[in-house]
Design a protein around this motif. Structure first.
Motif, mmCIF file in Angstrom:
data_model
loop_
_atom_site.group_PDB
_atom_site.id
_atom_site.type_symbol
_atom_site.label_atom_id
_atom_site.label_comp_id
_atom_site.label_asym_id
_atom_site.label_seq_id
_atom_site.Cartn_x
_atom_site.Cartn_y
_atom_site.Cartn_z
ATOM 1 N N UNK A 157 0.822 -1.209 0.133
ATOM 2 C CA UNK A 157 -0.041 -0.226 0.089
ATOM 3 C C UNK A 157 0.792 1.161 0.006
ATOM 4 N N UNK A 158 1.842 1.190 0.759
ATOM 5 C CA UNK A 158 2.664 2.324 0.924
ATOM 6 C C UNK A 158 3.692 2.587 -0.430
ATOM 7 N N UNK A 159 3.887 1.530 -1.098
ATOM 8 C CA UNK A 159 4.589 1.591 -2.322
ATOM 9 C C UNK A 159 3.670 2.427 -3.457
ATOM 10 N N UNK A 160 2.499 2.043 -3.560
ATOM 11 C CA UNK A 160 1.447 2.775 -4.197
ATOM 12 C C UNK A 160 1.358 4.117 -3.831
ATOM 13 N N UNK A 161 1.325 4.632 -2.701
ATOM 14 C CA UNK A 161 1.171 5.959 -2.297
ATOM 15 C C UNK A 161 2.432 6.679 -2.853
ATOM 16 N N UNK A 162 3.607 5.895 -2.363
ATOM 17 C CA UNK A 162 4.825 6.765 -3.019
ATOM 18 C C UNK A 162 4.825 7.002 -4.229
ATOM 19 N N UNK A 163 4.306 6.276 -5.216
ATOM 20 C CA UNK A 163 4.176 6.260 -6.585
ATOM 21 C C UNK A 163 3.359 7.456 -6.829
ATOM 22 N N UNK A 164 2.180 7.819 -6.245
ATOM 23 C CA UNK A 164 1.277 8.759 -6.432
ATOM 24 C C UNK A 164 2.056 9.997 -5.764
ATOM 25 N N UNK A 165 2.626 10.147 -5.072
ATOM 26 C CA UNK A 165 3.334 11.354 -4.688
ATOM 27 C C UNK A 165 4.654 11.587 -5.568
ATOM 28 N N UNK A 166 5.106 10.647 -5.930
ATOM 29 C CA UNK A 166 6.153 10.979 -6.943
ATOM 30 C C UNK A 166 5.731 11.720 -8.383
ATOM 31 N N UNK A 167 4.422 10.988 -8.662
ATOM 32 C CA UNK A 167 3.790 11.660 -9.633
ATOM 33 C C UNK A 167 3.398 13.143 -9.436
ATOM 34 N N UNK A 168 3.028 13.277 -8.524
ATOM 35 C CA UNK A 168 2.721 15.002 -7.949
ATOM 36 C C UNK A 168 4.065 15.591 -7.923
ATOM 37 N N UNK A 169 5.122 15.137 -7.671
ATOM 38 C CA UNK A 169 6.254 15.974 -7.643
ATOM 39 C C UNK A 169 6.931 16.219 -9.001
ATOM 40 N N UNK B 10 4.745 16.600 -11.913
ATOM 41 C CA UNK B 10 3.901 17.262 -12.315
ATOM 42 C C UNK B 10 4.269 18.945 -11.753
ATOM 43 N N UNK B 11 5.122 18.880 -10.810
ATOM 44 C CA UNK B 11 5.358 20.111 -10.179
ATOM 45 C C UNK B 11 4.115 20.526 -9.327
ATOM 46 N N UNK B 12 3.314 19.809 -8.839
ATOM 47 C CA UNK B 12 2.170 20.146 -8.130
ATOM 48 C C UNK B 12 2.547 20.162 -6.563
ATOM 49 N N UNK B 13 3.733 19.512 -6.229
ATOM 50 C CA UNK B 13 4.230 19.626 -4.735
ATOM 51 C C UNK B 13 5.628 19.893 -4.603
ATOM 52 N N UNK B 14 6.164 20.420 -3.734
ATOM 53 C CA UNK B 14 7.576 20.862 -3.593
ATOM 54 C C UNK B 14 8.323 20.135 -2.617
ATOM 55 N N UNK B 15 7.502 19.282 -1.851
ATOM 56 C CA UNK B 15 8.062 18.199 -0.804
ATOM 57 C C UNK B 15 7.312 16.910 -0.632
ATOM 58 N N UNK B 16 8.063 15.791 -0.873
ATOM 59 C CA UNK B 16 7.171 14.473 -0.624
ATOM 60 C C UNK B 16 7.044 13.926 0.601
ATOM 61 N N UNK B 17 5.746 13.986 1.029
ATOM 62 C CA UNK B 17 5.254 13.531 2.524
ATOM 63 C C UNK B 17 5.789 11.995 2.721
ATOM 64 N N UNK B 18 5.972 11.295 1.746
ATOM 65 C CA UNK B 18 6.458 9.726 1.986
ATOM 66 C C UNK B 18 7.942 9.811 2.153
ATOM 67 N N UNK B 19 8.681 10.816 1.934
ATOM 68 C CA UNK B 19 10.126 10.707 1.909
ATOM 69 C C UNK B 19 10.825 10.058 3.344
ATOM 70 N N UNK B 20 10.448 10.239 4.448
ATOM 71 C CA UNK B 20 10.833 9.939 5.602
ATOM 72 C C UNK B 20 10.042 8.490 6.237
ATOM 73 N N UNK B 21 9.029 8.082 5.407
ATOM 74 C CA UNK B 21 8.327 7.118 5.964
ATOM 75 C C UNK B 21 9.065 5.629 5.764
ATOM 76 N N UNK B 22 9.125 4.951 6.842
ATOM 77 C CA UNK B 22 9.894 3.404 6.373
ATOM 78 C C UNK B 22 8.990 2.604 6.388
#
Length: 301
Positions: free
Chosen positions: A78-90, A92-104
């Motif tokens: 599940x976390x892998x799918x969410x990481x891919x989602x936020x990678x996409x938002x980054x 597309x320049x819709x986000x400046x920081x990845x909220x999944x970056x520090x999640x283990x």
């Protein structure tokens, strides 16, 4: 910029198809992971759009999955799918920081101790001797626990007048005297009929237990201790070495539904779980929808 969940998911799906060239099954899996997060935010009444999700919220979301009994590999998926989602938002320049970056990611070896794999559930059920009255009762007990996710106290308090075989539901009295309707699985209904017709109707019932479903050999309401000892004895006969209790079957019920792709909200509704951030029971879902979830995603349906 304001971006709604439906918009973001639609764009993400297009990105996976056109730019990543993923198969339809893979795209559906990624989208399902993101929708679990969306559902959880709605359940917790957190008005966070995809661009407002924080690392803290994601940690709380993963904690909910753990509480529901989802295995470490499934949480990692599940976390892998969410990481891919936020990678996409980054991208597309819709986000400046990845909220999944520090999640283990949950460690694959860290299986929850009180969740059984489905083959082990089958081994447990196969260990029951159906030629005895105790065996018929034990099979009905385990099928109901596993197919409906009841707490052991809810099982022992189950009433004949609260079982609706034709509709495929049971009315359950849970914590805080809160009632909920829970689907009764096909196998559970079948073995409950065997127990009621082959054992219970021939018993002498003690006063006060006339409406109780599960009775002891003396005609009194079945005790929680008897349920515990029955399950532990069956686990030993089946050669299962882990610590197994009635709650193991409840967690397994939730895990197997979620791993099969069931709606997070529907599973929490069936479990009668209170919200982590509020003390309210979630909004009741349509009964037909809960039955559909059970039929589509439960291993014994």
């Amino acid at each position: 910029m304001s971006l709604t969940w439906p918009q973001a998911i639609r764009q993400f799906s297009g990105y996976l198809q056109l730019e990543k060239s993923l198969s339809l099954n893979s795209i559906e899996a990624y989208v399902r992971d993101v929708r679990k997060l969306q559902q959880w935010l709605a359940l917790e009444r957190l008005p966070a759009g995809p661009l407002q999700v924080t690392t803290r919220l994601l940690r709380d979301f993963l904690a909910t999955l753990t509480e529901l009994g989802l295995s470490a590999p499934s949480q990692a998926r599940t976390l892998s799918g969410i990481r891919a989602f936020y990678e996409f938002l980054l991208l597309e320049d819709l986000l400046k920081a990845d909220p999944t970056d520090t999640l283990e990611s949950p460690k694959p070896g860290r299986h929850l101790p009180d969740t059984l794999a489905y083959p082990d559930v089958e081994r447990l059920l196969s260990a029951i001797d159906l030629s005895t009255t105790e065996g018929l009762r034990a099979r009905a007990v385990l099928e109901v626990l596993y197919s409906s996710g009841l707490r052991v106290s809810e099982l022992c308090d189950l009433r004949l007048s609260n079982i609706y075989f034709e509709q495929g539901f049971m009315r359950v009295l849970g914590k805080g005297n809160k009632e909920r309707l829970v689907p009764l699985g096909r196998e559970a209904a079948k073995h409950l009929h065997f127990y009621l017709g082959g054992v219970r109707q021939h018993q002498t019932v003690q006063p006060g237990a006339e409406d109780t479903v599960f009775l002891s050999t003396r005609g009194r309401p079945l005790s929680r201790i008897t349920v515990f000892t029955t399950i532990k004895a069956l686990a030993a006969q089946a050669g299962l070495t882990q610590n197994i209790s009635p709650h193991t079957l409840r967690h397994s019920f939730a895990t197997h539904l979620l791993e099969g792709g069931a709606d997070l909200r529907a599973v929490q509704e069936m479990l009668g779980h209170a919200s982590i951030t509020t003390t309210e029971i979630y909004t009741h879902l349509d009964r037909d929808y809960l039955k559909q979830v059970m039929t589509e995603f439960h291993p014994r349906s």
